[in-house]
Design an enzyme around this catalytic site. Structure first.
Site, PDB file in Angstrom:
ATOM      1  N   SER A  53     -75.247  49.677  19.855  1.00 35.22           N
ATOM      2  CA  SER A  53     -74.802  51.004  20.293  1.00 35.22           C
ATOM      3  C   SER A  53     -73.301  51.074  20.542  1.00 35.22           C
ATOM      4  CB  SER A  53     -75.530  51.344  21.598  1.00 35.22           C
ATOM      5  OG  SER A  53     -74.888  52.392  22.274  1.00 35.22           O
ATOM      6  N   GLU A  96     -72.131  52.407  22.956  1.00 40.09           N
ATOM      7  CA  GLU A  96     -71.954  52.203  24.401  1.00 40.09           C
ATOM      8  C   GLU A  96     -71.412  50.808  24.710  1.00 40.09           C
ATOM      9  OE1 GLU A  96     -72.602  54.159  27.481  1.00 40.09           O
ATOM     10  OE2 GLU A  96     -71.984  55.470  25.875  1.00 40.09           O
ATOM     11  N   TYR A 150     -77.071  49.561  30.752  1.00 43.65           N
ATOM     12  CA  TYR A 150     -77.546  49.761  29.376  1.00 43.65           C
ATOM     13  C   TYR A 150     -76.584  49.109  28.380  1.00 43.65           C
ATOM     14  CZ  TYR A 150     -78.294  52.135  24.922  1.00 43.65           C
ATOM     15  OH  TYR A 150     -78.486  52.400  23.589  1.00 43.65           O
TER      16      TYR A 150
HETATM   17  P1  GDR Z   1     -74.854  58.690  25.941  1.00 44.22           P
HETATM   18  O1  GDR Z   1     -75.686  60.067  25.773  1.00 44.22           O
HETATM   19  O2  GDR Z   1     -74.788  58.278  27.368  1.00 44.22           O
HETATM   20  O3  GDR Z   1     -73.560  58.859  25.216  1.00 44.22           O
HETATM   21  O4  GDR Z   1     -75.784  57.637  25.181  1.00 44.22           O
HETATM   22  P2  GDR Z   1     -75.892  61.322  26.747  1.00 44.22           P
HETATM   23  O5  GDR Z   1     -76.231  62.450  25.839  1.00 44.22           O
HETATM   24  O6  GDR Z   1     -76.842  61.023  27.847  1.00 44.22           O
HETATM   25  O7  GDR Z   1     -74.435  61.558  27.407  1.00 44.22           O
HETATM   26  C1  GDR Z   1     -73.313  61.910  26.649  1.00 44.22           C
HETATM   27  C2  GDR Z   1     -72.165  62.249  27.586  1.00 44.22           C
HETATM   28  O8  GDR Z   1     -72.419  63.497  28.241  1.00 44.22           O
HETATM   29  C3  GDR Z   1     -72.107  63.345  29.622  1.00 44.22           C
HETATM   30  N1  GDR Z   1     -72.837  64.340  30.429  1.00 44.22           N
HETATM   31  C4  GDR Z   1     -74.156  64.396  30.592  1.00 44.22           C
HETATM   32  N2  GDR Z   1     -75.139  63.649  30.040  1.00 44.22           N
HETATM   33  C5  GDR Z   1     -76.419  63.959  30.363  1.00 44.22           C
HETATM   34  N3  GDR Z   1     -77.425  63.252  29.805  1.00 44.22           N
HETATM   35  N4  GDR Z   1     -76.728  64.988  31.237  1.00 44.22           N
HETATM   36  C6  GDR Z   1     -75.758  65.750  31.823  1.00 44.22           C
HETATM   37  O9  GDR Z   1     -76.043  66.659  32.603  1.00 44.22           O
HETATM   38  C7  GDR Z   1     -74.404  65.449  31.477  1.00 44.22           C
HETATM   39  N5  GDR Z   1     -73.213  65.995  31.817  1.00 44.22           N
HETATM   40  C8  GDR Z   1     -72.272  65.318  31.195  1.00 44.22           C
HETATM   41  C9  GDR Z   1     -72.522  61.918  29.907  1.00 44.22           C
HETATM   42  O10 GDR Z   1     -71.971  61.484  31.159  1.00 44.22           O
HETATM   43  C10 GDR Z   1     -71.936  61.221  28.697  1.00 44.22           C
HETATM   44  O11 GDR Z   1     -70.579  60.989  28.860  1.00 44.22           O
HETATM   45  C11 GDR Z   1     -76.522  57.980  24.015  1.00 44.22           C
HETATM   46  C12 GDR Z   1     -77.898  57.304  24.121  1.00 44.22           C
HETATM   47  O12 GDR Z   1     -78.717  57.769  23.087  1.00 44.22           O
HETATM   48  C13 GDR Z   1     -77.770  55.809  24.018  1.00 44.22           C
HETATM   49  O13 GDR Z   1     -79.059  55.220  24.001  1.00 44.22           O
HETATM   50  C14 GDR Z   1     -77.027  55.481  22.723  1.00 44.22           C
HETATM   51  O14 GDR Z   1     -76.857  54.082  22.614  1.00 44.22           O
HETATM   52  C15 GDR Z   1     -75.667  56.171  22.715  1.00 44.22           C
HETATM   53  O15 GDR Z   1     -75.849  57.561  22.848  1.00 44.22           O
HETATM   54  C16 GDR Z   1     -74.921  55.899  21.415  1.00 44.22           C
END
Ligand code: GDR
Length: 329
Positions: free
Chosen positions: A126, A128, A150
């Site tokens: 990933s 990440e 993670y």
């Molecule tokens: P990510 O995905 O952490 O990048 O990992 P996510 O969509 O959860 O977050 C992306 C970014 O958005 C910010 N964010 C929020 N995220 C969520 N979920 N909910 C919120 O309310 C919100 N507000 C802001 C997050 O902080 C982050 O910066 C995904 C997963 O699929 C992993 O398993 C994978 O490895 C990576 O993508 C590549």
């Protein structure tokens, strides 16, 4: 008929990959954990061609049994605790499933992975792992600096995959996939959370959308494109690791704005509330991948643009929410 075993088959990527392999004439086996897991039942309804095998990445004997049953030519290890926010709250579980689970599957392959026709292994690494990025854009050589349990567990999975390739000559590949989305994405992830809320707000079913931060930037592609890259990695003469990304980065704010616009709402700020409960103890601020190697060696290219991805997801959620609302009337 080639045979493939997919862990994490009930997730977004598992579903796209199962369909992709089935369309190419594969016999598809899917590892599903738990007792009477409702996600396994849903999977069977939608993808009846998947032969569901029960097993768990925390349970080595179950992996050995699954391999003995499926006799796969290819194993795709997509199973993980994959929600970054959850990994802070369940760090030990994440290390066990997302990290040690990879080691268990590699060991299972060493034990029963076919002598004449050795089983090929794909590990879902990933972006990440890049975390607090050391350079931009990130490529296969960029050093890792994970920012969550993670990410740390994924680094272990990545490194142990390379170690087993070097030590035991396994055909094992890691795909360093940047964020990839679709209408099949779970609603805990920000893209689907947004498109689902936008649809519900548009239809008058929800008043607001609470988010953590609008600043983080991600390289968002379409999941359907990314599963093709996984398969291509296992079709080469030599196993290797590849970054899979679009090369473009957008903020959460860009995604939100475009999603509301796709539903015909311009004054989106009215509906969005910042809520610190969705902030993470440490954040990944910026990701953007350099997929030149995948382009050159695998001939892989993303097919869907960022605006197309956002509008497709919004249109899907409008349709689903509309039908649900009609069903309730
Ligand atoms: P990510 O995905 O952490 O990048 O990992 P996510 O969509 O959860 O977050 C992306 C970014 O958005 C910010 N964010 C929020 N995220 C969520 N979920 N909910 C919120 O309310 C919100 N507000 C802001 C997050 O902080 C982050 O910066 C995904 C997963 O699929 C992993 O398993 C994978 O490895 C990576 O993508 C590549």
């Amino acid at each position: 008929m080639p045979r493939a075993l997919i862990t994490g088959v009930t997730g977004q990527d598992g579903q796209y990959l199962a369909q992709f392999l089935h369309d190419r004439g594969y016999e598809v086996f899917g590892l599903v954990k738990g007792q009477n897991n409702p996600r396994g039942t849903l999977l069977q309804e939608e993808f009846p061609f998947v032969d569901v095998v029960s097993g768990d990445l925390q349970d080595l004997p179950s992996l050995v049994a699954a391999l003995e049953y499926a006799q796969p030519d290819e194993v795709y290890n997509l199973g993980a605790i994959s929600f970054v926010a959850l990994s802070f709250r369940q760090a030990e579980l994440t290390a066990n499933v997302t990290g040690l689970g990879v080691l268990r599957m590699l060991e299972a392959i060493r034990m029963v992975g076919g002598r004449e026709n050795p089983t090929r292994f794909y590990q879902a690494s990933s972006s990440e792992m890049f975390g607090k990025v050391r350079e931009t854009p990130q490529n296969e050589q960029t050093p890792f600096y994970p920012r969550s349990p993670y990410g740390v567990a994924k680094v272990f999975g990545h490194d142990i995959t390379i170690n087993y390739r070097d030590s035991y000559g396994l055909y094992a590949c890691s795909g360093l996939l940047f964020n990839h989305e679709s209408p099949r994405r779970g609603v805990e992830f920000v893209t689907r959370k947004v498109t689902n809320a936008v649809a519900r707000i548009k239809l008058g079913l929800q008043q607001e959308l609470a988010l953590g931060s609008l600043e983080p930037r991600r390289d968002w592609g379409f999941a359907g494109d990314y599963v093709k890259a996984m398969w291509l990695m296992l079709q080469q003469d030599e196993p290797d690791d590849y970054v899979v990304a679009t090369g473009q980065t957008h903020s959460v704010r860009d995604f939100v704005e475009l999603a509301f616009q796709a539903a015909g709402i311009d004054d989106w700020q009215r509906f969005v509330r910042l809520d610190e409960r969705f902030l993470r103890p440490s954040e990944v601020d910026l990701l953007v991948g350099d997929a030149s190697k995948a382009r050159k060696v695998l001939g892989w290219e993303p097919t869907m643009s960022f605006p197309e991805l956002v509008t497709t997801m919004v249109a899907h959620d409008l349709d689903v929410e509309q039908r649900k609302a009609e069903g309730r009337r």
